[in-house]
Motif scaffolding. Sequence first.
Motif, PDB file in Angstrom:
ATOM      1  N   LEU A  14     -13.808  19.334  45.748  1.00  0.00           N
ATOM      2  CA  LEU A  14     -14.986  19.007  46.550  1.00  0.00           C
ATOM      3  C   LEU A  14     -14.847  19.536  47.975  1.00  0.00           C
ATOM      4  CD1 LEU A  14     -17.722  17.641  46.873  1.00  0.00           C
ATOM      5  CD2 LEU A  14     -16.516  15.463  47.227  1.00  0.00           C
ATOM      6  N   SER A  15     -13.654  19.489  48.537  1.00  0.00           N
ATOM      7  CA  SER A  15     -13.446  19.977  49.904  1.00  0.00           C
ATOM      8  C   SER A  15     -13.758  21.459  50.038  1.00  0.00           C
ATOM      9  CB  SER A  15     -12.012  19.703  50.369  1.00  0.00           C
ATOM     10  OG  SER A  15     -11.104  20.588  49.743  1.00  0.00           O
ATOM     11  N   ARG A  16     -13.680  22.179  48.920  1.00  0.00           N
ATOM     12  CA  ARG A  16     -13.985  23.613  48.908  1.00  0.00           C
ATOM     13  C   ARG A  16     -15.371  23.904  48.313  1.00  0.00           C
ATOM     14  NH1 ARG A  16      -8.889  22.677  49.253  1.00  0.00           N
ATOM     15  NH2 ARG A  16      -7.391  24.180  50.060  1.00  0.00           N
ATOM     16  N   ASN A  17     -16.125  22.846  48.132  1.00  0.00           N
ATOM     17  CA  ASN A  17     -17.488  22.935  47.593  1.00  0.00           C
ATOM     18  C   ASN A  17     -17.515  23.626  46.218  1.00  0.00           C
ATOM     19  OD1 ASN A  17     -20.208  22.317  47.721  1.00  0.00           O
ATOM     20  ND2 ASN A  17     -20.762  24.189  48.814  1.00  0.00           N
ATOM     21  N   LEU A  18     -16.489  23.344  45.395  1.00  0.00           N
ATOM     22  CA  LEU A  18     -16.409  23.918  44.054  1.00  0.00           C
ATOM     23  C   LEU A  18     -17.010  22.991  42.998  1.00  0.00           C
ATOM     24  CD1 LEU A  18     -12.789  25.367  44.260  1.00  0.00           C
ATOM     25  CD2 LEU A  18     -14.968  26.614  44.474  1.00  0.00           C
ATOM     26  N   VAL A  19     -17.371  21.803  43.437  1.00  0.00           N
ATOM     27  CA  VAL A  19     -17.998  20.828  42.543  1.00  0.00           C
ATOM     28  C   VAL A  19     -18.940  19.976  43.390  1.00  0.00           C
ATOM     29  CG1 VAL A  19     -16.164  19.119  42.829  1.00  0.00           C
ATOM     30  CG2 VAL A  19     -17.540  19.090  40.759  1.00  0.00           C
ATOM     31  N   LYS A  20     -20.002  19.526  42.790  1.00  0.00           N
ATOM     32  CA  LYS A  20     -20.934  18.628  43.479  1.00  0.00           C
ATOM     33  C   LYS A  20     -20.424  17.199  43.312  1.00  0.00           C
ATOM     34  CE  LYS A  20     -23.698  21.898  44.670  1.00  0.00           C
ATOM     35  NZ  LYS A  20     -23.362  22.485  45.941  1.00  0.00           N
TER      36      LYS A  20
ATOM     37  N   MET B  55      -6.693  13.427  43.753  1.00  0.00           N
ATOM     38  CA  MET B  55      -6.267  14.591  44.495  1.00  0.00           C
ATOM     39  C   MET B  55      -7.002  15.836  43.996  1.00  0.00           C
ATOM     40  SD  MET B  55      -2.201  13.678  44.762  1.00  0.00           S
ATOM     41  CE  MET B  55      -1.687  15.069  45.731  1.00  0.00           C
ATOM     42  N   HIS B  56      -7.121  15.962  42.672  1.00  0.00           N
ATOM     43  CA  HIS B  56      -7.795  17.108  42.061  1.00  0.00           C
ATOM     44  C   HIS B  56      -9.226  17.240  42.577  1.00  0.00           C
ATOM     45  CE1 HIS B  56      -9.005  19.855  38.796  1.00  0.00           C
ATOM     46  NE2 HIS B  56     -10.103  19.134  38.735  1.00  0.00           N
ATOM     47  N   TRP B  57      -9.975  16.144  42.477  1.00  0.00           N
ATOM     48  CA  TRP B  57     -11.393  16.219  42.835  1.00  0.00           C
ATOM     49  C   TRP B  57     -11.602  16.347  44.336  1.00  0.00           C
ATOM     50  CZ3 TRP B  57     -14.045  18.006  39.197  1.00  0.00           C
ATOM     51  CH2 TRP B  57     -13.789  17.666  37.883  1.00  0.00           C
ATOM     52  N   SER B  58     -10.740  15.737  45.151  1.00  0.00           N
ATOM     53  CA  SER B  58     -10.905  15.901  46.599  1.00  0.00           C
ATOM     54  C   SER B  58     -10.674  17.357  46.992  1.00  0.00           C
ATOM     55  CB  SER B  58      -9.975  14.964  47.381  1.00  0.00           C
ATOM     56  OG  SER B  58      -8.617  15.269  47.153  1.00  0.00           O
ATOM     57  N   TRP B  59      -9.687  18.009  46.367  1.00  0.00           N
ATOM     58  CA  TRP B  59      -9.413  19.414  46.657  1.00  0.00           C
ATOM     59  C   TRP B  59     -10.614  20.276  46.272  1.00  0.00           C
ATOM     60  CZ3 TRP B  59      -9.136  24.195  44.403  1.00  0.00           C
ATOM     61  CH2 TRP B  59      -8.405  25.171  45.068  1.00  0.00           C
TER      62      TRP B  59
ATOM     63  N   TYR C 190      -3.395  13.853  52.076  1.00  0.00           N
ATOM     64  CA  TYR C 190      -2.461  14.085  50.976  1.00  0.00           C
ATOM     65  C   TYR C 190      -1.551  15.292  51.219  1.00  0.00           C
ATOM     66  CZ  TYR C 190      -4.700  10.750  47.789  1.00  0.00           C
ATOM     67  OH  TYR C 190      -5.174   9.621  47.178  1.00  0.00           O
ATOM     68  N   GLY C 191      -1.747  16.011  52.324  1.00  0.00           N
ATOM     69  CA  GLY C 191      -0.905  17.163  52.633  1.00  0.00           C
ATOM     70  C   GLY C 191      -1.173  18.357  51.736  1.00  0.00           C
ATOM     71  N   MET C 192      -2.439  18.537  51.346  1.00  0.00           N
ATOM     72  CA  MET C 192      -2.784  19.604  50.400  1.00  0.00           C
ATOM     73  C   MET C 192      -3.526  20.767  51.045  1.00  0.00           C
ATOM     74  SD  MET C 192      -3.993  17.372  47.082  1.00  0.00           S
ATOM     75  CE  MET C 192      -5.565  16.953  47.800  1.00  0.00           C
TER      76      MET C 192
ATOM     77  N   VAL D 230      -4.222  26.156  44.596  1.00  0.00           N
ATOM     78  CA  VAL D 230      -4.840  25.713  43.346  1.00  0.00           C
ATOM     79  C   VAL D 230      -5.068  24.210  43.436  1.00  0.00           C
ATOM     80  CG1 VAL D 230      -3.844  27.525  41.895  1.00  0.00           C
ATOM     81  CG2 VAL D 230      -2.600  25.412  42.231  1.00  0.00           C
ATOM     82  N   ALA D 231      -6.050  23.748  42.699  1.00  0.00           N
ATOM     83  CA  ALA D 231      -6.311  22.310  42.674  1.00  0.00           C
ATOM     84  C   ALA D 231      -5.184  21.594  41.951  1.00  0.00           C
ATOM     85  CB  ALA D 231      -7.637  22.029  41.970  1.00  0.00           C
ATOM     86  N   PRO D 232      -4.761  20.434  42.449  1.00  0.00           N
ATOM     87  CA  PRO D 232      -3.798  19.648  41.692  1.00  0.00           C
ATOM     88  C   PRO D 232      -4.364  19.363  40.306  1.00  0.00           C
ATOM     89  CG  PRO D 232      -4.082  18.747  43.884  1.00  0.00           C
ATOM     90  CD  PRO D 232      -5.139  19.796  43.704  1.00  0.00           C
TER      91      PRO D 232
END
Length: 134
Positions: free
Chosen positions: A7-13, A1-5, A52-54, A59-61
């Motif tokens: 990545l979805s905001r382009n905060l990590v490659k 959940m953390h990484w999908s959140w 996941y309803g996020m 904030v990232a989980p």
Amino acid sequence: MHWSWKLSRNLVKPQHIPRKVGVDIDWVHKHSDGSINISKSIIAAKEMVRAYGMLNLNVAPSLNSRHTEGYAIDMLLSWYGTIEIKDQKGNIVKIKSLPRDGMNKELHKIGQSFGVIKFHNSHKDKPHWSIDGY
């Protein structure tokens, strides 16, 4: 959940997301020539966030949290009019004040009587309650 959140905001490659034993997710999507397709990776992450309803999380989980320890819960609460709730001592408390949701300060006091503390940074994570407010 953390990484999908993230990545979805382009905060990590996608290629920088660490692998985790037991979690079989390939974050790196590729073009037919083998190069990394960032946009496809982000689209897939956005689909996970939606599933996941996020979508409304500010904030990232967390990777490590009171949730992962089993000491927190997320609750969306609301009511109409006045509610009556028993505190830990069995006293009936009437809540007439606003807001009529989980952000109500009187409700927070009742929760505290049971050792359930509203998240200290509530405006960022409204449904979060835990043993210590974190």
